[in-house]
Scaffold this motif. Structure first.
Motif, PDB file in Angstrom:
ATOM      1  N   ASP A 159      11.747 -11.150   7.024  1.00  0.00           N
ATOM      2  CA  ASP A 159      11.499 -11.765   5.717  1.00  0.00           C
ATOM      3  C   ASP A 159      10.735 -10.819   4.784  1.00  0.00           C
ATOM      4  O   ASP A 159      10.007  -9.937   5.227  1.00  0.00           O
ATOM      5  CB  ASP A 159      10.763 -13.102   5.869  1.00  0.00           C
ATOM      6  CG  ASP A 159       9.379 -12.934   6.441  1.00  0.00           C
ATOM      7  OD1 ASP A 159       8.461 -12.590   5.666  1.00  0.00           O
ATOM      8  OD2 ASP A 159       9.218 -13.140   7.658  1.00  0.00           O
ATOM      9  N   PRO A 160      10.917 -11.009   3.467  1.00  0.00           N
ATOM     10  CA  PRO A 160      10.291 -10.117   2.482  1.00  0.00           C
ATOM     11  C   PRO A 160       8.765 -10.054   2.570  1.00  0.00           C
ATOM     12  O   PRO A 160       8.184  -9.001   2.337  1.00  0.00           O
ATOM     13  CB  PRO A 160      10.720 -10.706   1.133  1.00  0.00           C
ATOM     14  CG  PRO A 160      11.961 -11.473   1.417  1.00  0.00           C
ATOM     15  CD  PRO A 160      11.801 -11.985   2.831  1.00  0.00           C
ATOM     16  N   GLU A 161       8.108 -11.149   2.912  1.00  0.00           N
ATOM     17  CA  GLU A 161       6.639 -11.146   3.024  1.00  0.00           C
ATOM     18  C   GLU A 161       6.183 -10.160   4.094  1.00  0.00           C
ATOM     19  O   GLU A 161       5.251  -9.386   3.879  1.00  0.00           O
ATOM     20  CB  GLU A 161       6.121 -12.550   3.350  1.00  0.00           C
ATOM     21  CG  GLU A 161       4.617 -12.582   3.569  1.00  0.00           C
ATOM     22  CD  GLU A 161       4.096 -13.899   4.133  1.00  0.00           C
ATOM     23  OE1 GLU A 161       2.876 -14.120   4.016  1.00  0.00           O
ATOM     24  OE2 GLU A 161       4.886 -14.690   4.696  1.00  0.00           O
TER      25      GLU A 161
ATOM     26  N   GLU B 120       8.342  -5.557  -7.413  1.00  0.00           N
ATOM     27  CA  GLU B 120       7.299  -5.071  -6.491  1.00  0.00           C
ATOM     28  C   GLU B 120       7.211  -3.556  -6.522  1.00  0.00           C
ATOM     29  O   GLU B 120       6.122  -2.983  -6.450  1.00  0.00           O
ATOM     30  CB  GLU B 120       7.553  -5.558  -5.061  1.00  0.00           C
ATOM     31  CG  GLU B 120       7.200  -7.001  -4.814  1.00  0.00           C
ATOM     32  CD  GLU B 120       5.699  -7.284  -4.944  1.00  0.00           C
ATOM     33  OE1 GLU B 120       4.870  -6.366  -4.713  1.00  0.00           O
ATOM     34  OE2 GLU B 120       5.366  -8.418  -5.270  1.00  0.00           O
TER      35      GLU B 120
ATOM     36  N   TRP C 141      13.854  -2.905  -2.118  1.00  0.00           N
ATOM     37  CA  TRP C 141      14.685  -4.106  -2.213  1.00  0.00           C
ATOM     38  C   TRP C 141      14.222  -5.047  -3.338  1.00  0.00           C
ATOM     39  O   TRP C 141      14.900  -6.006  -3.652  1.00  0.00           O
ATOM     40  CB  TRP C 141      14.681  -4.857  -0.880  1.00  0.00           C
ATOM     41  CG  TRP C 141      13.309  -5.324  -0.494  1.00  0.00           C
ATOM     42  CD1 TRP C 141      12.725  -6.512  -0.835  1.00  0.00           C
ATOM     43  CD2 TRP C 141      12.336  -4.618   0.259  1.00  0.00           C
ATOM     44  NE1 TRP C 141      11.448  -6.575  -0.337  1.00  0.00           N
ATOM     45  CE2 TRP C 141      11.187  -5.432   0.353  1.00  0.00           C
ATOM     46  CE3 TRP C 141      12.324  -3.375   0.893  1.00  0.00           C
ATOM     47  CZ2 TRP C 141      10.034  -5.038   1.026  1.00  0.00           C
ATOM     48  CZ3 TRP C 141      11.182  -3.010   1.569  1.00  0.00           C
ATOM     49  CH2 TRP C 141      10.064  -3.823   1.631  1.00  0.00           C
ATOM     50  N   ASP C 142      13.061  -4.745  -3.939  1.00  0.00           N
ATOM     51  CA  ASP C 142      12.492  -5.620  -4.976  1.00  0.00           C
ATOM     52  C   ASP C 142      11.945  -4.762  -6.113  1.00  0.00           C
ATOM     53  O   ASP C 142      10.857  -4.179  -6.011  1.00  0.00           O
ATOM     54  CB  ASP C 142      11.385  -6.462  -4.350  1.00  0.00           C
ATOM     55  CG  ASP C 142      10.795  -7.505  -5.296  1.00  0.00           C
ATOM     56  OD1 ASP C 142      10.701  -7.217  -6.510  1.00  0.00           O
ATOM     57  OD2 ASP C 142      10.409  -8.586  -4.817  1.00  0.00           O
TER      58      ASP C 142
ATOM     59  N   ARG D 289       7.923  -7.560   5.385  1.00  0.00           N
ATOM     60  CA  ARG D 289       8.278  -6.191   4.976  1.00  0.00           C
ATOM     61  C   ARG D 289       7.268  -5.649   3.972  1.00  0.00           C
ATOM     62  O   ARG D 289       6.798  -4.521   4.104  1.00  0.00           O
ATOM     63  CB  ARG D 289       9.673  -6.160   4.347  1.00  0.00           C
ATOM     64  CG  ARG D 289      10.787  -6.409   5.310  1.00  0.00           C
ATOM     65  CD  ARG D 289      12.134  -6.074   4.703  1.00  0.00           C
ATOM     66  NE  ARG D 289      12.393  -6.652   3.402  1.00  0.00           N
ATOM     67  CZ  ARG D 289      13.136  -7.727   3.170  1.00  0.00           C
ATOM     68  NH1 ARG D 289      13.680  -8.381   4.178  1.00  0.00           N
ATOM     69  NH2 ARG D 289      13.340  -8.152   1.940  1.00  0.00           N
ATOM     70  N   LEU D 290       6.939  -6.452   2.976  1.00  0.00           N
ATOM     71  CA  LEU D 290       6.013  -6.008   1.937  1.00  0.00           C
ATOM     72  C   LEU D 290       4.613  -5.769   2.510  1.00  0.00           C
ATOM     73  O   LEU D 290       3.964  -4.766   2.195  1.00  0.00           O
ATOM     74  CB  LEU D 290       5.963  -7.020   0.790  1.00  0.00           C
ATOM     75  CG  LEU D 290       5.123  -6.606  -0.414  1.00  0.00           C
ATOM     76  CD1 LEU D 290       5.622  -5.290  -1.010  1.00  0.00           C
ATOM     77  CD2 LEU D 290       5.148  -7.716  -1.460  1.00  0.00           C
TER      78      LEU D 290
ATOM     79  N   MET E 218      14.741  -4.757   7.097  1.00  0.00           N
ATOM     80  CA  MET E 218      15.447  -5.647   6.169  1.00  0.00           C
ATOM     81  C   MET E 218      15.925  -6.911   6.868  1.00  0.00           C
ATOM     82  O   MET E 218      16.268  -7.889   6.221  1.00  0.00           O
ATOM     83  CB  MET E 218      16.631  -4.932   5.517  1.00  0.00           C
ATOM     84  CG  MET E 218      16.220  -3.918   4.476  1.00  0.00           C
ATOM     85  SD  MET E 218      15.283  -4.636   3.111  1.00  0.00           S
ATOM     86  CE  MET E 218      16.530  -5.643   2.328  1.00  0.00           C
TER      87      MET E 218
ATOM     88  N   PRO F 298       8.902  -0.766  -1.913  1.00  0.00           N
ATOM     89  CA  PRO F 298       9.768  -1.902  -1.542  1.00  0.00           C
ATOM     90  C   PRO F 298      11.055  -1.846  -2.368  1.00  0.00           C
ATOM     91  O   PRO F 298      11.254  -2.616  -3.299  1.00  0.00           O
ATOM     92  CB  PRO F 298       8.898  -3.114  -1.880  1.00  0.00           C
ATOM     93  CG  PRO F 298       8.019  -2.638  -2.982  1.00  0.00           C
ATOM     94  CD  PRO F 298       7.772  -1.181  -2.720  1.00  0.00           C
TER      95      PRO F 298
END
Length: 178
Positions: A136-138, A175, A171-172, A140-141, A133, A169
Motif C-alpha cells: 500500500d502507498p502508506e 508527494e 508513483w505520486d 511505500r511512502l 509497488m 515516490p
C-alpha cells in the motif's frame, strides 16, 4: 647494480590538490535501517531480512520479496572485493565491510583511497523498490521517508562528503513535489 629511482609520478602525486569525487558508489542498507525508525503500526511491515541461510531475503509488508538477504556489496569485511555480480548479491551482511554503511568507517576508507566525496545510491529499495509497488502507498511512502531521513543523517555526519541520492515516490507526483 645501481639504485634506480623511478622518475614517473605516482597516482597520488598526479592527484595532489585535486578533489576526486566517486560518482557511482552505493550504501548497503543495514538490516535495522527501517525497523528501528518505523512508527509502531508499520514496524513489522517495513523492509527487513527474514529467513536463514539460502532462504534469507529482504521483504516488505507480509512477505513481498525485495531482494536476496544480502548486503549487496562489492567490498568484503577484510577489504577484498567480490569478483562477480552473483557474489555481490549473495554476500551476507555479516561478511560486508563496515564501510558499506558506517559513516566513520567509510570516511576512513575514502581517505585511505584519496576520495574526497562520493555520490551514493540505494541498493535494496533502489534496485528492488519496484516490488514495493505491491504494497500500500502508506507503507511505500513511509519506507522512502525513513530511507531519505537516514541518508540525510549520513550526509550531515560525513560533512557533506557522502552525498546519498534521495528516493522519490515516483508513483505520486504530489508527494514527489513535496
Amino acid at each position: 647494480m645501481s639504485n634506480v629511482t623511478s622518475l614517473k609520478p605516482t597516482a597520488r602525486d598526479l592527484l595532489a590538490g585535486i578533489k576526486v569525487i566517486d560518482v557511482d558508489t552505493h550504501i548497503s542498507e543495514w538490516p535495522e535501517l527501517w525497523t528501528e525508525r518505523a512508527p509502531g503500526n508499520l514496524k513489522a511491515r517495513m523492509p527487513r531480512i527474514v529467513g536463514e541461510g539460502t532462504d534469507r531475503r529482504w521483504v516488505i509488508d507480509e512477505d513481498t520479496f525485495l531482494a536476496p538477504g544480502c548486503a549487496a556489496t562489492a567490498v568484503l569485511k577484510d577489504g577484498s572485493k567480490t569478483h562477480s555480480y552473483d557474489e555481490v548479491v549473495t554476500t551476507g551482511i555479516d561478511n560486508a565491510n563496515l564501510a558499506c554503511w558506517d559513516v566513520d568507517a567509510r570516511l576512513a576508507m575514502m581517505d585511505e583511497q584519496g576520495i574526497h566525496a562520493q555520490v551514493a545510491y540505494p541498493n535494496i529499495m533502489g534496485f528492488s523498490g519496484q516490488s514495493a509497488m505491491k504494497t500500500d502507498p502508506e507503507l511505500r511512502l513511509a519506507a522512502l521517508k525513513i530511507y531519505n531521513d537516514a541518508m540525510g543523517e549520513i550526509q550531515t555526519r560525513s560533512g557533506d562528503r557522502i552525498l546519498p541520492m534521495a528516493m522519490l515516490p515516483w508513483w505520486d507526483l504530489d508527494e514527489t513535489m513535496k
